[in-house]
Design a protein around this motif. Structure first.
Motif, PDB file in Angstrom:
ATOM      1  N   TYR A  21       0.809  -1.223   0.000  1.00 29.42           N
ATOM      2  CA  TYR A  21       0.000   0.000   0.000  1.00 29.42           C
ATOM      3  C   TYR A  21       0.842   1.274   0.000  1.00 29.42           C
ATOM      4  O   TYR A  21       0.445   2.269  -0.599  1.00 29.42           O
ATOM      5  CB  TYR A  21      -0.970  -0.010   1.186  1.00 29.42           C
ATOM      6  CG  TYR A  21      -2.079  -1.014   0.985  1.00 29.42           C
ATOM      7  CD1 TYR A  21      -3.230  -0.667   0.289  1.00 29.42           C
ATOM      8  CD2 TYR A  21      -1.959  -2.323   1.431  1.00 29.42           C
ATOM      9  CE1 TYR A  21      -4.238  -1.591   0.063  1.00 29.42           C
ATOM     10  CE2 TYR A  21      -2.961  -3.253   1.220  1.00 29.42           C
ATOM     11  CZ  TYR A  21      -4.101  -2.881   0.531  1.00 29.42           C
ATOM     12  OH  TYR A  21      -5.082  -3.802   0.304  1.00 29.42           O
ATOM     13  N   ARG A  22       2.002   1.244   0.632  1.00 31.88           N
ATOM     14  CA  ARG A  22       2.857   2.434   0.672  1.00 31.88           C
ATOM     15  C   ARG A  22       3.709   2.526  -0.586  1.00 31.88           C
ATOM     16  O   ARG A  22       3.632   3.501  -1.328  1.00 31.88           O
ATOM     17  CB  ARG A  22       3.747   2.402   1.918  1.00 31.88           C
ATOM     18  CG  ARG A  22       4.620   3.650   2.092  1.00 31.88           C
ATOM     19  CD  ARG A  22       5.689   3.442   3.152  1.00 31.88           C
ATOM     20  NE  ARG A  22       6.537   2.302   2.798  1.00 31.88           N
ATOM     21  CZ  ARG A  22       7.126   1.519   3.695  1.00 31.88           C
ATOM     22  NH1 ARG A  22       6.966   1.719   4.991  1.00 31.88           N
ATOM     23  NH2 ARG A  22       7.887   0.522   3.292  1.00 31.88           N
ATOM     24  N   ASP A  23       4.520   1.504  -0.846  1.00 33.99           N
ATOM     25  CA  ASP A  23       5.476   1.569  -1.950  1.00 33.99           C
ATOM     26  C   ASP A  23       4.812   1.272  -3.293  1.00 33.99           C
ATOM     27  O   ASP A  23       5.165   1.863  -4.299  1.00 33.99           O
ATOM     28  CB  ASP A  23       6.624   0.590  -1.716  1.00 33.99           C
ATOM     29  CG  ASP A  23       7.328   0.826  -0.382  1.00 33.99           C
ATOM     30  OD1 ASP A  23       7.227   1.944   0.166  1.00 33.99           O
ATOM     31  OD2 ASP A  23       7.961  -0.112   0.124  1.00 33.99           O
ATOM     32  N   ARG A  89       3.710   2.121 -10.881  1.00 31.14           N
ATOM     33  CA  ARG A  89       4.350   2.032  -9.568  1.00 31.14           C
ATOM     34  C   ARG A  89       4.136   0.635  -8.959  1.00 31.14           C
ATOM     35  O   ARG A  89       5.070   0.023  -8.454  1.00 31.14           O
ATOM     36  CB  ARG A  89       3.804   3.119  -8.647  1.00 31.14           C
ATOM     37  CG  ARG A  89       4.512   3.234  -7.323  1.00 31.14           C
ATOM     38  CD  ARG A  89       4.069   4.437  -6.495  1.00 31.14           C
ATOM     39  NE  ARG A  89       2.637   4.600  -6.467  1.00 31.14           N
ATOM     40  CZ  ARG A  89       1.967   5.612  -7.055  1.00 31.14           C
ATOM     41  NH1 ARG A  89       2.629   6.564  -7.712  1.00 31.14           N
ATOM     42  NH2 ARG A  89       0.661   5.684  -6.974  1.00 31.14           N
ATOM     43  N   LEU A  90       2.904   0.115  -9.050  1.00 29.60           N
ATOM     44  CA  LEU A  90       2.643  -1.237  -8.544  1.00 29.60           C
ATOM     45  C   LEU A  90       3.447  -2.277  -9.313  1.00 29.60           C
ATOM     46  O   LEU A  90       4.051  -3.172  -8.720  1.00 29.60           O
ATOM     47  CB  LEU A  90       1.150  -1.551  -8.626  1.00 29.60           C
ATOM     48  CG  LEU A  90       0.310  -1.005  -7.476  1.00 29.60           C
ATOM     49  CD1 LEU A  90      -1.162  -0.959  -7.852  1.00 29.60           C
ATOM     50  CD2 LEU A  90       0.512  -1.846  -6.231  1.00 29.60           C
ATOM     51  N   GLY A  94       6.762  -5.132  -8.444  1.00 25.10           N
ATOM     52  CA  GLY A  94       6.636  -6.568  -8.658  1.00 25.10           C
ATOM     53  C   GLY A  94       5.229  -7.116  -8.586  1.00 25.10           C
ATOM     54  O   GLY A  94       5.028  -8.333  -8.601  1.00 25.10           O
ATOM     55  N   TYR A  95       4.218  -6.246  -8.523  1.00 27.06           N
ATOM     56  CA  TYR A  95       2.831  -6.691  -8.460  1.00 27.06           C
ATOM     57  C   TYR A  95       2.236  -6.711  -9.865  1.00 27.06           C
ATOM     58  O   TYR A  95       2.337  -5.740 -10.606  1.00 27.06           O
ATOM     59  CB  TYR A  95       2.002  -5.776  -7.558  1.00 27.06           C
ATOM     60  CG  TYR A  95       2.546  -5.707  -6.153  1.00 27.06           C
ATOM     61  CD1 TYR A  95       2.380  -6.771  -5.272  1.00 27.06           C
ATOM     62  CD2 TYR A  95       3.262  -4.594  -5.722  1.00 27.06           C
ATOM     63  CE1 TYR A  95       2.894  -6.716  -3.990  1.00 27.06           C
ATOM     64  CE2 TYR A  95       3.773  -4.529  -4.437  1.00 27.06           C
ATOM     65  CZ  TYR A  95       3.593  -5.587  -3.577  1.00 27.06           C
ATOM     66  OH  TYR A  95       4.114  -5.539  -2.312  1.00 27.06           O
ATOM     67  N   LEU A 108     -12.697  -0.636 -17.142  1.00 32.04           N
ATOM     68  CA  LEU A 108     -12.002   0.650 -17.063  1.00 32.04           C
ATOM     69  C   LEU A 108     -10.876   0.651 -16.032  1.00 32.04           C
ATOM     70  O   LEU A 108     -10.384   1.710 -15.662  1.00 32.04           O
ATOM     71  CB  LEU A 108     -12.988   1.778 -16.719  1.00 32.04           C
ATOM     72  CG  LEU A 108     -14.066   2.066 -17.756  1.00 32.04           C
ATOM     73  CD1 LEU A 108     -15.037   3.109 -17.232  1.00 32.04           C
ATOM     74  CD2 LEU A 108     -13.435   2.539 -19.061  1.00 32.04           C
ATOM     75  N   GLY A 109     -10.508  -0.531 -15.561  1.00 37.54           N
ATOM     76  CA  GLY A 109      -9.503  -0.551 -14.519  1.00 37.54           C
ATOM     77  C   GLY A 109      -8.662  -1.804 -14.523  1.00 37.54           C
ATOM     78  O   GLY A 109      -8.827  -2.690 -15.366  1.00 37.54           O
ATOM     79  N   LEU A 110      -7.761  -1.832 -13.571  1.00 36.01           N
ATOM     80  CA  LEU A 110      -6.937  -3.012 -13.322  1.00 36.01           C
ATOM     81  C   LEU A 110      -7.027  -3.349 -11.842  1.00 36.01           C
ATOM     82  O   LEU A 110      -7.108  -2.465 -10.993  1.00 36.01           O
ATOM     83  CB  LEU A 110      -5.482  -2.758 -13.709  1.00 36.01           C
ATOM     84  CG  LEU A 110      -5.166  -2.685 -15.200  1.00 36.01           C
ATOM     85  CD1 LEU A 110      -3.712  -2.309 -15.418  1.00 36.01           C
ATOM     86  CD2 LEU A 110      -5.487  -4.003 -15.883  1.00 36.01           C
ATOM     87  N   THR A 111      -6.984  -4.644 -11.562  1.00 36.16           N
ATOM     88  CA  THR A 111      -7.095  -5.135 -10.197  1.00 36.16           C
ATOM     89  C   THR A 111      -5.764  -5.753  -9.780  1.00 36.16           C
ATOM     90  O   THR A 111      -5.139  -6.479 -10.550  1.00 36.16           O
ATOM     91  CB  THR A 111      -8.212  -6.194 -10.111  1.00 36.16           C
ATOM     92  OG1 THR A 111      -9.444  -5.599 -10.535  1.00 36.16           O
ATOM     93  CG2 THR A 111      -8.366  -6.721  -8.701  1.00 36.16           C
ATOM     94  N   PHE A 112      -5.349  -5.446  -8.549  1.00 36.05           N
ATOM     95  CA  PHE A 112      -4.121  -5.989  -7.985  1.00 36.05           C
ATOM     96  C   PHE A 112      -4.472  -6.653  -6.659  1.00 36.05           C
ATOM     97  O   PHE A 112      -5.361  -6.193  -5.945  1.00 36.05           O
ATOM     98  CB  PHE A 112      -3.093  -4.875  -7.755  1.00 36.05           C
ATOM     99  CG  PHE A 112      -2.600  -4.261  -9.028  1.00 36.05           C
ATOM    100  CD1 PHE A 112      -1.438  -4.712  -9.635  1.00 36.05           C
ATOM    101  CD2 PHE A 112      -3.306  -3.228  -9.630  1.00 36.05           C
ATOM    102  CE1 PHE A 112      -0.993  -4.150 -10.820  1.00 36.05           C
ATOM    103  CE2 PHE A 112      -2.871  -2.653 -10.815  1.00 36.05           C
ATOM    104  CZ  PHE A 112      -1.708  -3.123 -11.410  1.00 36.05           C
TER     105      PHE A 112
END
Length: 129
Positions: A21-23, A89-90, A94-95, A108-112
């Motif tokens: 969540y931070r990096d 950034r995600l 490495g995500y 309209l989006g991407l899920t991680f």
């Protein structure tokens, strides 16, 4: 007056969840605590936002993974460049994106998926509600 919202969630992997969540997501660490009545925790968010996320751990207590693939946090990022920067950034951390359990979010989006199996959708759209 607009109420402020704290979403609090326990985890078995505090350091890994904070990194996601931070990096990865780019939220700021707003505060933290250790050994507070048996809990460690970190609050993440944006200083001017009316919400933040709190992740806690309690030694000796097993939390486990998300109950389903449809437990989501959805962040609406209407600006295409901001959305792409968040995705990049995600991915740089490495995500990889995963298919959404509900195909609506893939339009309209991407899920991680975070280390606990909870999912975050980066929706490239305005929130009109």
């Amino acid at each position: 007056m607009v109420p402020k919202l704290r979403v609090a969630r326990p985890t078995d992997q505090l350091a890994a969840v904070v990194r996601f969540y931070r990096d990865g997501l780019g939220l700021r660490e707003l505060g933290s605590f250790a050994g507070h009545e048996g809990f460690d925790g970190v609050m993440l968010g944006h200083p001017q936002a009316p919400y933040h996320l709190e992740f806690t751990s309690q030694p000796g207590h097993l939390i486990g993974r998300a109950p389903t693939a449809d437990h989501l946090l959805v962040f609406y990022l209407p600006d295409r460049l901001e959305w792409q920067l968040a995705v990049d950034r995600l991915q740089a951390q490495g995500y990889s994106s995963v298919p959404a359990a509900n195909p609506y979010w893939d339009k309209l989006g991407l899920t991680f998926e975070d280390p606990d199996g909870y999912r975050v959708v980066l929706q490239q759209a305005a929130w009109n509600y």
